[in-house]
Design a protein around this motif. Sequence first.
Motif, PDB file in Angstrom:
ATOM      1  N   THR A  37      -3.104  16.715  22.145  1.00 25.20           N
ATOM      2  CA  THR A  37      -2.872  15.560  23.037  1.00 25.20           C
ATOM      3  C   THR A  37      -2.801  15.961  24.508  1.00 25.20           C
ATOM      4  O   THR A  37      -2.993  15.117  25.384  1.00 25.20           O
ATOM      5  CB  THR A  37      -1.590  14.800  22.651  1.00 25.20           C
ATOM      6  OG1 THR A  37      -0.470  15.699  22.721  1.00 25.20           O
ATOM      7  CG2 THR A  37      -1.695  14.233  21.241  1.00 25.20           C
ATOM      8  N   ARG A  42      -4.866  16.052  30.523  1.00 24.05           N
ATOM      9  CA  ARG A  42      -5.730  16.871  31.376  1.00 24.05           C
ATOM     10  C   ARG A  42      -6.962  16.088  31.838  1.00 24.05           C
ATOM     11  O   ARG A  42      -7.372  16.178  33.007  1.00 24.05           O
ATOM     12  CB  ARG A  42      -6.178  18.134  30.611  1.00 24.05           C
ATOM     13  CG  ARG A  42      -5.076  19.141  30.426  1.00 24.05           C
ATOM     14  CD  ARG A  42      -5.468  20.286  29.503  1.00 24.05           C
ATOM     15  NE  ARG A  42      -4.394  21.242  29.366  1.00 24.05           N
ATOM     16  CZ  ARG A  42      -4.207  22.285  30.173  1.00 24.05           C
ATOM     17  NH1 ARG A  42      -5.078  22.538  31.130  1.00 24.05           N
ATOM     18  NH2 ARG A  42      -3.185  23.088  30.009  1.00 24.05           N
ATOM     19  N   ARG A 111       2.022   7.450  30.359  1.00 24.78           N
ATOM     20  CA  ARG A 111       2.391   7.810  28.980  1.00 24.78           C
ATOM     21  C   ARG A 111       2.207   6.619  28.043  1.00 24.78           C
ATOM     22  O   ARG A 111       1.706   6.763  26.936  1.00 24.78           O
ATOM     23  CB  ARG A 111       3.826   8.337  28.916  1.00 24.78           C
ATOM     24  CG  ARG A 111       4.090   9.501  29.851  1.00 24.78           C
ATOM     25  CD  ARG A 111       5.312  10.293  29.452  1.00 24.78           C
ATOM     26  NE  ARG A 111       5.087  11.028  28.219  1.00 24.78           N
ATOM     27  CZ  ARG A 111       4.521  12.233  28.141  1.00 24.78           C
ATOM     28  NH1 ARG A 111       4.128  12.854  29.244  1.00 24.78           N
ATOM     29  NH2 ARG A 111       4.329  12.804  26.977  1.00 24.78           N
ATOM     30  N   ARG A 132       3.939  17.509  23.680  1.00 27.97           N
ATOM     31  CA  ARG A 132       5.310  17.671  24.177  1.00 27.97           C
ATOM     32  C   ARG A 132       6.264  16.666  23.543  1.00 27.97           C
ATOM     33  O   ARG A 132       7.449  16.889  23.487  1.00 27.97           O
ATOM     34  CB  ARG A 132       5.351  17.465  25.709  1.00 27.97           C
ATOM     35  CG  ARG A 132       4.487  18.401  26.520  1.00 27.97           C
ATOM     36  CD  ARG A 132       4.975  19.828  26.395  1.00 27.97           C
ATOM     37  NE  ARG A 132       4.293  20.720  27.320  1.00 27.97           N
ATOM     38  CZ  ARG A 132       3.040  21.118  27.185  1.00 27.97           C
ATOM     39  NH1 ARG A 132       2.320  20.706  26.155  1.00 27.97           N
ATOM     40  NH2 ARG A 132       2.498  21.945  28.059  1.00 27.97           N
ATOM     41  N   ASP A 133       5.734  15.520  23.120  1.00 27.14           N
ATOM     42  CA  ASP A 133       6.596  14.446  22.609  1.00 27.14           C
ATOM     43  C   ASP A 133       6.056  13.898  21.290  1.00 27.14           C
ATOM     44  O   ASP A 133       6.250  12.737  20.971  1.00 27.14           O
ATOM     45  CB  ASP A 133       6.680  13.311  23.643  1.00 27.14           C
ATOM     46  CG  ASP A 133       5.308  12.721  23.962  1.00 27.14           C
ATOM     47  OD1 ASP A 133       4.279  13.332  23.602  1.00 27.14           O
ATOM     48  OD2 ASP A 133       5.272  11.627  24.547  1.00 27.14           O
ATOM     49  N   ARG A 182       5.991  24.257  35.503  1.00 29.90           N
ATOM     50  CA  ARG A 182       5.608  23.253  34.499  1.00 29.90           C
ATOM     51  C   ARG A 182       6.755  22.974  33.534  1.00 29.90           C
ATOM     52  O   ARG A 182       7.001  21.833  33.155  1.00 29.90           O
ATOM     53  CB  ARG A 182       4.372  23.734  33.725  1.00 29.90           C
ATOM     54  CG  ARG A 182       3.102  23.508  34.508  1.00 29.90           C
ATOM     55  CD  ARG A 182       2.003  23.026  33.602  1.00 29.90           C
ATOM     56  NE  ARG A 182       1.392  24.100  32.846  1.00 29.90           N
ATOM     57  CZ  ARG A 182       0.764  23.916  31.700  1.00 29.90           C
ATOM     58  NH1 ARG A 182       0.713  22.729  31.149  1.00 29.90           N
ATOM     59  NH2 ARG A 182       0.181  24.920  31.097  1.00 29.90           N
ATOM     60  N   ARG A 189      11.457  15.396  33.376  1.00 31.15           N
ATOM     61  CA  ARG A 189      10.945  14.056  33.651  1.00 31.15           C
ATOM     62  C   ARG A 189      11.773  13.011  32.894  1.00 31.15           C
ATOM     63  O   ARG A 189      12.326  13.297  31.812  1.00 31.15           O
ATOM     64  CB  ARG A 189       9.459  13.956  33.324  1.00 31.15           C
ATOM     65  CG  ARG A 189       9.160  14.045  31.875  1.00 31.15           C
ATOM     66  CD  ARG A 189       7.659  13.846  31.604  1.00 31.15           C
ATOM     67  NE  ARG A 189       7.383  14.161  30.233  1.00 31.15           N
ATOM     68  CZ  ARG A 189       6.476  15.040  29.813  1.00 31.15           C
ATOM     69  NH1 ARG A 189       5.727  15.680  30.689  1.00 31.15           N
ATOM     70  NH2 ARG A 189       6.312  15.262  28.538  1.00 31.15           N
TER      71      ARG A 189
HETATM   72  O1   DC Z   1      -0.422  21.257  26.228  1.00 31.11           O
HETATM   73  P1   DC Z   1      -1.169  21.268  27.568  1.00 31.11           P
HETATM   74  O2   DC Z   1      -0.844  22.481  28.398  1.00 31.11           O
HETATM   75  O3   DC Z   1      -2.641  21.093  27.409  1.00 31.11           O
HETATM   76  O4   DC Z   1      -0.615  19.987  28.360  1.00 31.11           O
HETATM   77  C1   DC Z   1      -0.975  19.708  29.686  1.00 31.11           C
HETATM   78  C2   DC Z   1       0.124  18.888  30.347  1.00 31.11           C
HETATM   79  O5   DC Z   1       0.180  17.602  29.735  1.00 31.11           O
HETATM   80  C3   DC Z   1       1.540  19.481  30.228  1.00 31.11           C
HETATM   81  O6   DC Z   1       2.020  19.928  31.481  1.00 31.11           O
HETATM   82  C4   DC Z   1       2.415  18.364  29.780  1.00 31.11           C
HETATM   83  C5   DC Z   1       1.507  17.216  29.489  1.00 31.11           C
HETATM   84  N1   DC Z   1       1.618  16.743  28.119  1.00 31.11           N
HETATM   85  C6   DC Z   1       2.567  15.790  27.868  1.00 31.11           C
HETATM   86  O7   DC Z   1       3.310  15.420  28.772  1.00 31.11           O
HETATM   87  N2   DC Z   1       2.647  15.248  26.635  1.00 31.11           N
HETATM   88  C7   DC Z   1       1.861  15.664  25.639  1.00 31.11           C
HETATM   89  N3   DC Z   1       1.976  15.101  24.436  1.00 31.11           N
HETATM   90  C8   DC Z   1       0.894  16.676  25.870  1.00 31.11           C
HETATM   91  C9   DC Z   1       0.814  17.203  27.125  1.00 31.11           C
END
Ligand code: DC
Length: 227
Positions: A37, A42, A111, A132-133, A182, A189
């Motif tokens: 995701t 990105r 989001r 992340r979530d 990061r 956030r």
């Molecule tokens: O996993 P990644 O490094 O490709 O993610 C890129 C950015 O996207 C990361 O800084 C946080 C965000 N992200 C997010 O907030 N929620 C997600 N489900 C996936 C990524």
Amino acid sequence: MNRELQKIITIDGPAGAGKSTLARKLAHSLVWIYLDTGALYRALALTAARRRVDQSDYEAAEALARSLNITAQPRPEGTAIMVDGEDVTGLLRSPEVSRDASIISACPGVRLALLGLQRSLGAKGEVVAEGRDMGTVVFPGAGLKFFLHASPEARARRRYQELAGQTENLTRAEVLKDILARDLADESRAVSPLKAAPDALTIDTTNLDIDEVLKVMVKAFRNKFLP
Ligand code: DC
């Protein structure tokens, strides 16, 4: 609870904890679908930069997210992303896009705009979803949840090795600085901060190699899905 929703494995954690590699390998070994995701955030960040949209302007970022036709095609090696018909998959891994994605992903409207797409990609089940979530917000009913973490130094070392061949003049100190920035942005956030779901199995990957972590995951899968 929707039974198909149960057939989802979520993997969350900070950058460099091993999520992508493990999600890909776990999906491969189960013959499930791998869903990255982060690629969605990105792709949005890349498009914002190209169009000179300020990544931290929440209103503009949300308007952009809602105006684009973003589609995702899960593939064994990663998630292919099309933005308004253009395949941007090969442009998403640069340090600039990483930084911008962390900024734009803090926008609550962004989001929300990406939530429906993520859920629809998991709707049929048999998906390993990485982000992340995933376990906290996108797939709270997932049957199995992992949260991977590792020391910042270990994560920076892995990221540096991954980027060294692609990016010139990159130092390890810069990669570590980026990772720490990061982490702070993702964890602090207001909406969907990076944190483990209460029912997630947390694994510290600092001193484990990929196969060792994979073993733990497959064992947890067997206990959960094949009791
Ligand atoms: O996993 P990644 O490094 O490709 O993610 C890129 C950015 O996207 C990361 O800084 C946080 C965000 N992200 C997010 O907030 N929620 C997600 N489900 C996936 C990524």
